[in-house]
Design a protein around this motif. Structure first.
Motif, PDB file in Angstrom:
ATOM      1  N   PHE A 116       0.837  -1.210   0.000  1.00 21.15           N
ATOM      2  CA  PHE A 116       0.000   0.000   0.000  1.00 21.15           C
ATOM      3  C   PHE A 116       0.865   1.250   0.000  1.00 21.15           C
ATOM      4  N   ARG A 117       0.670   2.100  -0.990  1.00 25.32           N
ATOM      5  CA  ARG A 117       1.412   3.367  -1.027  1.00 25.32           C
ATOM      6  C   ARG A 117       0.477   4.463  -1.533  1.00 25.32           C
ATOM      7  N   TYR A 118       0.540   5.604  -0.865  1.00 20.49           N
ATOM      8  CA  TYR A 118      -0.293   6.728  -1.282  1.00 20.49           C
ATOM      9  C   TYR A 118       0.424   7.440  -2.414  1.00 20.49           C
ATOM     10  N   GLU A 119       0.137   7.006  -3.652  1.00 23.81           N
ATOM     11  CA  GLU A 119       0.794   7.551  -4.830  1.00 23.81           C
ATOM     12  C   GLU A 119      -0.263   8.117  -5.771  1.00 23.81           C
ATOM     13  N   ARG A 120       0.199   8.843  -6.773  1.00 28.09           N
ATOM     14  CA  ARG A 120      -0.736   9.311  -7.799  1.00 28.09           C
ATOM     15  C   ARG A 120      -0.998   8.153  -8.751  1.00 28.09           C
ATOM     16  N   GLY A 124       0.173   1.180 -14.261  1.00 30.76           N
ATOM     17  CA  GLY A 124       1.299   0.518 -13.594  1.00 30.76           C
ATOM     18  C   GLY A 124       1.635   1.088 -12.237  1.00 30.76           C
ATOM     19  N   ARG A 125       0.812   1.995 -11.726  1.00 28.18           N
ATOM     20  CA  ARG A 125       1.078   2.581 -10.405  1.00 28.18           C
ATOM     21  C   ARG A 125      -0.246   2.704  -9.654  1.00 28.18           C
ATOM     22  N   TYR A 126      -0.367   1.986  -8.571  1.00 32.80           N
ATOM     23  CA  TYR A 126      -1.620   1.917  -7.836  1.00 32.80           C
ATOM     24  C   TYR A 126      -1.374   2.186  -6.354  1.00 32.80           C
ATOM     25  N   ARG A 127      -2.461   2.344  -5.617  1.00 37.83           N
ATOM     26  CA  ARG A 127      -2.321   2.559  -4.171  1.00 37.83           C
ATOM     27  C   ARG A 127      -2.340   1.239  -3.418  1.00 37.83           C
ATOM     28  N   HIS A 130       0.576  -5.277  -5.808  1.00 35.70           N
ATOM     29  CA  HIS A 130       1.065  -6.555  -5.281  1.00 35.70           C
ATOM     30  C   HIS A 130       2.514  -6.759  -5.677  1.00 35.70           C
ATOM     31  N   GLN A 131       3.243  -7.354  -4.794  1.00 38.57           N
ATOM     32  CA  GLN A 131       4.643  -7.652  -5.104  1.00 38.57           C
ATOM     33  C   GLN A 131       4.911  -9.139  -4.940  1.00 38.57           C
ATOM     34  N   ILE A 132       5.889  -9.614  -5.693  1.00 37.76           N
ATOM     35  CA  ILE A 132       6.579 -10.847  -5.339  1.00 37.76           C
ATOM     36  C   ILE A 132       7.963 -10.423  -4.894  1.00 37.76           C
ATOM     37  N   SER A 214      16.646  10.673  -9.344  1.00 38.26           N
ATOM     38  CA  SER A 214      15.576  11.657  -9.527  1.00 38.26           C
ATOM     39  C   SER A 214      14.905  11.503 -10.880  1.00 38.26           C
ATOM     40  N   LYS A 215      13.567  11.699 -10.889  1.00 41.40           N
ATOM     41  CA  LYS A 215      12.836  11.583 -12.147  1.00 41.40           C
ATOM     42  C   LYS A 215      12.628  12.961 -12.785  1.00 41.40           C
ATOM     43  N   ASP A 216      13.071  14.006 -12.104  1.00 40.41           N
ATOM     44  CA  ASP A 216      12.924  15.371 -12.618  1.00 40.41           C
ATOM     45  C   ASP A 216      13.848  15.587 -13.829  1.00 40.41           C
ATOM     46  N   VAL A 262      20.554   3.491  -7.730  1.00 41.40           N
ATOM     47  CA  VAL A 262      20.776   3.530  -6.286  1.00 41.40           C
ATOM     48  C   VAL A 262      19.508   3.009  -5.632  1.00 41.40           C
ATOM     49  N   ARG A 263      19.634   2.541  -4.436  1.00 39.40           N
ATOM     50  CA  ARG A 263      18.458   2.256  -3.635  1.00 39.40           C
ATOM     51  C   ARG A 263      18.443   3.344  -2.586  1.00 39.40           C
ATOM     52  N   GLY A 264      17.257   3.803  -2.211  1.00 40.70           N
ATOM     53  CA  GLY A 264      17.191   5.013  -1.407  1.00 40.70           C
ATOM     54  C   GLY A 264      17.818   4.968  -0.031  1.00 40.70           C
ATOM     55  N   GLY A 284       8.704   1.762 -15.943  1.00 42.21           N
ATOM     56  CA  GLY A 284       9.479   0.733 -16.628  1.00 42.21           C
ATOM     57  C   GLY A 284      10.227  -0.229 -15.731  1.00 42.21           C
ATOM     58  N   THR A 285      10.336   0.086 -14.447  1.00 39.81           N
ATOM     59  CA  THR A 285      11.056  -0.843 -13.570  1.00 39.81           C
ATOM     60  C   THR A 285      10.088  -1.909 -13.075  1.00 39.81           C
ATOM     61  N   VAL A 286      10.353  -3.159 -13.474  1.00 39.44           N
ATOM     62  CA  VAL A 286       9.444  -4.220 -13.049  1.00 39.44           C
ATOM     63  C   VAL A 286       9.950  -4.916 -11.797  1.00 39.44           C
TER      64      VAL A 286
HETATM   65  P1  ATP Z   1       9.053   3.434  -8.741  1.00 39.24           P
HETATM   66  O1  ATP Z   1      10.356   4.062  -9.026  1.00 39.24           O
HETATM   67  O2  ATP Z   1       8.328   2.920  -9.967  1.00 39.24           O
HETATM   68  O3  ATP Z   1       8.159   4.234  -7.817  1.00 39.24           O
HETATM   69  P2  ATP Z   1       9.995   2.024  -6.435  1.00 39.24           P
HETATM   70  O4  ATP Z   1      11.459   2.255  -6.440  1.00 39.24           O
HETATM   71  O5  ATP Z   1       9.127   2.805  -5.526  1.00 39.24           O
HETATM   72  O6  ATP Z   1       9.412   2.098  -7.930  1.00 39.24           O
HETATM   73  P3  ATP Z   1      10.271  -0.540  -5.161  1.00 39.24           P
HETATM   74  O7  ATP Z   1       9.962  -0.013  -3.815  1.00 39.24           O
HETATM   75  O8  ATP Z   1      11.644  -0.942  -5.496  1.00 39.24           O
HETATM   76  O9  ATP Z   1       9.713   0.473  -6.255  1.00 39.24           O
HETATM   77  O10 ATP Z   1       9.265  -1.749  -5.469  1.00 39.24           O
HETATM   78  C1  ATP Z   1       9.612  -2.814  -6.364  1.00 39.24           C
HETATM   79  C2  ATP Z   1       8.658  -2.906  -7.513  1.00 39.24           C
HETATM   80  O11 ATP Z   1       7.313  -2.822  -7.085  1.00 39.24           O
HETATM   81  C3  ATP Z   1       8.769  -1.818  -8.539  1.00 39.24           C
HETATM   82  O12 ATP Z   1       9.825  -2.072  -9.421  1.00 39.24           O
HETATM   83  C4  ATP Z   1       7.439  -1.890  -9.239  1.00 39.24           C
HETATM   84  O13 ATP Z   1       7.421  -2.946 -10.194  1.00 39.24           O
HETATM   85  C5  ATP Z   1       6.515  -2.247  -8.111  1.00 39.24           C
HETATM   86  N1  ATP Z   1       5.827  -1.062  -7.600  1.00 39.24           N
HETATM   87  C6  ATP Z   1       6.294  -0.115  -6.737  1.00 39.24           C
HETATM   88  N2  ATP Z   1       5.365   0.801  -6.465  1.00 39.24           N
HETATM   89  C7  ATP Z   1       4.256   0.427  -7.169  1.00 39.24           C
HETATM   90  C8  ATP Z   1       2.923   0.967  -7.293  1.00 39.24           C
HETATM   91  N3  ATP Z   1       2.531   2.040  -6.630  1.00 39.24           N
HETATM   92  N4  ATP Z   1       2.054   0.332  -8.118  1.00 39.24           N
HETATM   93  C9  ATP Z   1       2.410  -0.791  -8.792  1.00 39.24           C
HETATM   94  N5  ATP Z   1       3.641  -1.347  -8.701  1.00 39.24           N
HETATM   95  C10 ATP Z   1       4.549  -0.754  -7.901  1.00 39.24           C
END
Ligand code: ATP
Ligand code: MG
Length: 416
Positions: A116-120, A124-127, A130-132, A214-216, A262-264, A284-286
């Motif tokens: 769960f993430r409060y995103e726009r 491919g981007r939801y609130r 699901h992850q594996i 940064s995505k800017d 980088v990872r944050g 694009g990052t899967v």
């Molecule tokens: P992004 O840069 O796309 O926000 P992230 O760095 O926040 O990704 P991670 O925390 O590394 O993503 O999560 C691993 C994977 O989970 C991402 O590569 C993506 O495939 C998926 N993911 C992350 N956030 C979302 C979301 N809000 N909706 C759908 N898939 C997501």
């Protein structure tokens, strides 16, 4: 409060129902990942969907976007601050410590579930998404890094999406490498501070490495000229990275060097990687992951080096060329009251043999045949009273239209 008859209730913004083809894509991704991970000896864990907020927001060290802006946190009726998990890794590390497993290492974990993430919300981007996830907890060997990456690659191959994705690989070195690099980055970005986005000016103080991610648009131009970590790697860090790259070559995993990955978070070290596709635009990052060394300690455990990744099930589902085919049933059609008990016996026998079998709840022979055809059933078993008296049934192959008279005792074998 019941919804009034005029209210059309919809799923909450950024959440989705998974039904039909969407559900088949989704579960195909998860089932495939689970099977591949099992071949590596990963065991599946499940931990709670909500945790004490401190599991995710740890002290002041964490300046990631997720913790700063995206968490679903709430105070429950008992006054505790809880958070719907935005990722699996923190909960898995918490569970390692809570369950006293820090002396039984390594633990190789496969994980899947909603995050769960409060995103726009956008494609491919939801609130709720699901992850594996796979994690090796408690190994500092580059072979562990190579295994988790190889597992990711084999999952992408098994899903038939590997040709659409490529692995971008980087090292963040050890602490010494990173501290030296951080200094160089601060110097560089400070010199370009006026042109940086507001977010990146904040990052410059908190976590300058994050600016590389940064995505800017404006930031990206500046990032392109930034120094890379290569020149700052210690011998030990360089050797670790060389070993990893050798192992990956052995495992047949192609990769590209990308010094910008980088990872944050502060506890990441050495390996960082992403599997990227060109098919999904900005999303694009899967799959993304890396090595992290301080997280179990932050959960109150001993120093425990770990490496893992998480992949987005929704993004992988979108990459699947074809949705998995809908399963096809055998449909039983009893004709006449006396046929029904026999039909139920046959139904049970077919199900016990593992054959997907259904029976209509009502309707004439004609209606039931129409429905069987419409539902995509593979065969219809027509059980008429006269035939039952002779110990047989009509079995119609709905793909070819061919019909055969089959002994009741032979139906299971005929349809297996
Ligand atoms: P992004 O840069 O796309 O926000 P992230 O760095 O926040 O990704 P991670 O925390 O590394 O993503 O999560 C691993 C994977 O989970 C991402 O590569 C993506 O495939 C998926 N993911 C992350 N956030 C979302 C979301 N809000 N909706 C759908 N898939 C997501
Ligand atoms: Mg994100």
């Amino acid at each position: 409060m019941p919804a009034s008859s005029h209210t059309e209730l919809q799923p909450v913004r950024g959440t989705r129902d998974l039904i039909g083809e969407d559900a088949r894509r989704h579960f195909h991704v998860i089932d495939t990942a689970r099977e591949v991970a099992a071949t590596f000896g990963f065991d599946e864990w499940s931990t709670p969907i909500f945790e004490d907020t401190r599991v995710f927001a740890r002290g002041l060290g964490d300046s990631s976007d997720v913790v700063m802006k995206e968490m679903y946190s709430f105070t429950d009726r008992g006054g505790e601050s809880l958070t719907l998990r935005p990722e699996a890794t923190a909960g898995v590390c918490r569970a390692l410590v809570s369950n006293g497993l820090t002396q039984s290492l390594p633990q190789k974990v496969f994980y899947t579930g909603p995050m769960f993430r409060y995103e726009r919300p956008q494609k491919g981007r939801y609130r709720q998404f699901h992850q594996i996830d796979v994690e090796v907890l408690g190994s500092d060997s580059p072979l562990a890094d190579a295994e988790v990456i190889s597992c990711g690659w084999m999952i992408l191959q098994a899903l038939g999406v590997a040709h659409d994705t490529h692995l971008e690989l980087n090292t963040l070195g050890d602490r010494e490498s990173r501290d030296a690099y951080r200094g160089a980055l601060v110097d560089y970005f400070t010199a370009h501070q006026a042109a940086l986005s507001e977010d990146s000016v904040t990052r410059l103080e908190r976590n300058p490495l994050r600016i590389l991610d940064s995505k800017d648009e404006g930031d990206r131009v500046i990032v392109a000229g930034a120094p890379t970590i290569e020149a700052f790697l210690t011998d030990a860090a360089r050797q670790f990275y060389d070993k990893l790259r050798n192992h990956l070559s052995h495992f047949g995993v192609p990769f590209e060097q990308n010094w910008r990955i980088v990872r944050g978070l502060d506890y990441y070290s050495h390996t960082a990687f992403e599997f990227v596709t060109t098919q999904l635009g900005a999303q694009g990052t899967v799959l993304g992951g890396g090595r992290y060394d301080g997280l179990v300690e932050e959960m109150g455990g001993p120093h425990t080096p770990c490496v893992g990744w998480a992949a987005g099930v929704e993004r992988l589902s979108m990459l699947l060329a074809e949705p998995p085919a809908a399963p096809r049933s055998v449909v039983l059609i009893p004709v006449g009251d006396a046929a029904e008990p026999i039909a139920l016996d046959v139904l049970l026998a077919l199900r016990q043999a593992g054959i997907r079998t259904e029976i209509g709840y009502r309707g004439t022979l004609k209606r039931r045949m129409e429905r069987a055809n419409k539902s995509g059933a593979r065969a219809a078993v027509i059980l008429g009273e006269a035939e039952i008296a002779r110990g047989v049934a009509q079995v119609k192959d709905l793909s070819t239209g061919a019909q055969a008279e089959v002994a009741l005792a032979g139906i299971v074998a005929h349809l297996s």
